[in-house]
Design a protein around this motif. Sequence first.
Motif, short mmCIF file in Angstrom:
data_model
loop_
_atom_site.label_atom_id
_atom_site.label_comp_id
_atom_site.label_asym_id
_atom_site.label_seq_id
_atom_site.Cartn_x
_atom_site.Cartn_y
_atom_site.Cartn_z
N GLN A 235 0.84 -1.25 0.08
CA GLN A 235 -0.13 0.08 0.02
C GLN A 235 0.86 1.24 -0.04
O GLN A 235 0.19 2.21 -0.14
N ALA A 236 2.29 1.33 0.07
CA ALA A 236 3.06 2.24 -0.02
C ALA A 236 4.35 2.26 -0.35
O ALA A 236 5.01 0.70 -0.55
N ALA A 237 4.74 3.31 -1.23
CA ALA A 237 6.50 3.17 -1.38
C ALA A 237 7.20 4.53 -1.03
O ALA A 237 6.56 5.45 -1.44
N LEU A 238 8.11 4.30 -0.32
CA LEU A 238 9.00 5.41 0.04
C LEU A 238 10.17 5.51 -0.52
O LEU A 238 10.76 4.33 -0.87
N GLY A 239 11.08 6.37 -0.71
CA GLY A 239 12.13 6.77 -1.28
C GLY A 239 12.88 7.80 -0.72
O GLY A 239 12.38 8.76 -0.17
#
Length: 77
Positions: free
Chosen positions: A39-43
Motif C-alpha cells: 500500500q505504500a512506496a517510500l524513497g
Amino acid sequence: MSAIVAVLGARADGRLVDAMLAGCAERGADERATWVSEQAALGVSRFAWERDGAFAGDALVRHRGDRAVVADASLYY
C-alpha cells in the motif's frame, strides 16, 4: 539536503519512486534507497557526504514489520 518521495495507495510502485528520485537529482544523487509494501512506496536519495557520522549518518530507510520511515533529520543526545 535529501530528496524524499512517497507513493501511497493500492498501486504503490517502486519503479515510480525511482523515477521520482531521479527527477530530484539536485537534492542528492549519490545514495538511494526505497521501501515498498502493498500500500505504500517510500524513497530517499542524498549525496554521499551527508552519510558521514558528523551529519545524518548512514540511515536512509528504516523499517520494522509493516512500518517504515524516511527522514532528512539528525538526532542529538
